[in-house]
Design a protein around this motif. Structure first.
Motif, short mmCIF file in Angstrom:
data_model
loop_
_atom_site.label_atom_id
_atom_site.label_comp_id
_atom_site.label_asym_id
_atom_site.label_seq_id
_atom_site.Cartn_x
_atom_site.Cartn_y
_atom_site.Cartn_z
N ASN A 344 0.84 -1.22 0.00
CA ASN A 344 0.00 0.00 0.00
C ASN A 344 0.87 1.26 0.00
O ASN A 344 0.74 2.15 0.86
CB ASN A 344 -0.96 0.01 1.19
CG ASN A 344 -1.89 -1.19 1.20
OD1 ASN A 344 -2.33 -1.62 0.12
ND2 ASN A 344 -2.18 -1.70 2.38
N THR A 346 2.48 4.87 -0.93
CA THR A 346 2.01 6.18 -1.39
C THR A 346 2.80 6.58 -2.65
O THR A 346 3.83 5.95 -2.99
CB THR A 346 2.20 7.24 -0.30
OG1 THR A 346 3.60 7.41 -0.07
CG2 THR A 346 1.51 6.82 1.00
N ARG A 348 4.65 9.16 -3.07
CA ARG A 348 5.99 9.61 -2.67
C ARG A 348 6.91 8.42 -2.39
O ARG A 348 8.08 8.42 -2.76
CB ARG A 348 5.88 10.50 -1.43
CG ARG A 348 7.20 10.98 -0.86
CD ARG A 348 8.00 11.75 -1.89
NE ARG A 348 9.25 12.26 -1.32
CZ ARG A 348 10.30 12.61 -2.03
NH1 ARG A 348 10.27 12.50 -3.37
NH2 ARG A 348 11.40 13.07 -1.44
N GLN A 349 6.36 7.38 -1.74
CA GLN A 349 7.16 6.19 -1.43
C GLN A 349 7.59 5.48 -2.71
O GLN A 349 8.73 5.02 -2.84
CB GLN A 349 6.36 5.24 -0.53
CG GLN A 349 6.19 5.74 0.89
CD GLN A 349 5.24 4.88 1.70
OE1 GLN A 349 4.31 4.27 1.13
NE2 GLN A 349 5.44 4.86 3.02
#
Length: 383
Positions: A344, A346, A348-349
């Motif tokens: 899951n 994001t 940005r990740q």
């Protein structure tokens, strides 16, 4: 016709011991038994001769006389040679001999023999089995458990005798306390369990009204059991004298407790050692760090994760396993790392991971080695 030497009849030497004579007699008696030699008309006479010889040699006084004087020691009907006492002049004598050899051969195995009725008057109670489940923590520390055991116990009304007021049983008039009766059937003497006392050799004139003459009643008992530290599934604990009460005052049986250790949600057991798998973040596995893990005693330990750790790497905490039953050391705790991939992500990740991927082409030696082998394999197939 002159009598054969008794030792020769049995096939034994003159210096043979009592046990050797008995063994030789049993072998000859089985070999020459008329039931096994229907086509041999001499078998019955030879069978009688074997019994006559053993009847003398098994008795120390008769044997001493025979060793000194031979057959002359029993002339005049004193022993096993010519008189009615030792000879086999008729069917009744043969039947008696057969009864004796049957008793000698099979009495030990069938519980028979002279005096068997006296032994069966009081019967030992049955052993009981109880399955007890404990937790792994209880198996580690040891625990005291209270269990309820349904069992037969001695009757309070007759104190276990089976007779009203605790009176002692009387000797059975049918078998005179032997527990068996004999009946003549042609050549054979048949021995059966006494129908009056059912083999006990005793009778209760006035049966106890509480237990009906059995001497015991059904009752639940609460027992306190000490479970030692280190038990595992299959461990057996014996409590002497805690089984079923015996019949008519007989000794009590034993209680056997079989242990089953329940599965644990974290720890797995292998003998003295404990094992579990601990998940670690990908970043911790890559850069190194610490994880806090539980121990079976309820404590906590911090374990260092080396940089570059892969899934399957094991670490050991010595002395943090299970204790050996009744002493003898303690096992270890084995910890296996499971590198966890994040889920899951994001936006940005994902962006950071793509950037990391471009910078880490040389940081995956195992993957590089594997795909190098795959490329060589494919090149080889083309050639």
């Amino acid at each position: 016709m002159a009598k054969r030497d008794y030792y020769e009849v049995l096939g034994a030497s003159r210096g043979a011991s009592a046990e050797e004579l008995k063994k030789a007699y049993r072998q000859k008696a089985k070999e020459l038994h008329p039931d096994r030699n229907a086509d041999n008309p001499q078998a019955e006479a030879q069978f009688k001769e074997v019994n006559e010889a053993y009847d003398v040699l098994k008795d120390p006084e008769k044997k001493a006389a025979y060793d000194r004087y031979g057959h002359a020691a029993f002339e005049g009907g004193m022993g096993g040679g010519g008189g009615q006492r030792g000879g086999f002049s008729g069917n009744g004598d043969f039947a008696s001999a057969f009864s004796d050899v049957f008793e000698d051969l099979f009495g030990d195995f069938m519980g028979g023999g002279r005096g068997a009725g006296a032994r069966s008057r009081a019967q030992r109670g049955s052993d009981l089995r109880y399955n007890l489940r404990v937790t792994l923590e209880e198996a580690f520390k040891g625990v005291q458990k209270t269990i309820n055991v349904p069992a037969s116990v001695a009757c309070d009304g007759c104190h276990g005798t089976g007779a009203e007021g605790g009176a002692e049983p009387v000797t059975c008039p049918t078998c005179s306390g032997m527990g068996k009766v004999r009946a003549q059937q042609g050549f054979f003497t048949v021995e059966r369990t006494c129908p009056t006392c059912n083999g006990t050799g005793q009778m209760v004139k006035n049966p106890c009204k509480i237990c009906g003459g059995a001497g015991r009643v059904e009752k639940d008992r609460a027992l306190s059991v000490n479970i030692p530290a280190g038990v595992e599934t299959g461990t057996r604990i014996r409590l002497a004298g805690e089984g079923e009460a015996g019949l008519r005052g007989g000794p009590t049986g034993d209680l056997y407790i079989f242990i089953e250790v329940r599965d644990h949600p974290i720890f797995q057991r292998d003998g003295l050692h404990l094992f579990f798998r601990v998940p670690v973040p990908m970043t911790t596995a890559a850069m190194g760090g610490e994880v806090e893990v539980p121990t079976i005693d309820g404590g906590r330990s911090r374990v260092k994760v080396p940089p570059g750790s892969q899934t399957g790497k094991q670490m050991r905490l010595r002395g943090k396993g299970m204790p050996a039953l009744r002493g003898g050391g303690v096992g270890d705790l084995l910890i296996e790392l499971v590198v966890e991939t994040p889920v899951n992500l994001t936006a940005r990740q994902k962006e950071l991971l793509r950037e990391f991927e471009k910078l880490s082409e040389e940081n995956n030696p195992e993957a590089n080695s594997f795909f190098s082998k795959v490329k060589s394999f494919w090149d080889g197939m083309k050639n």
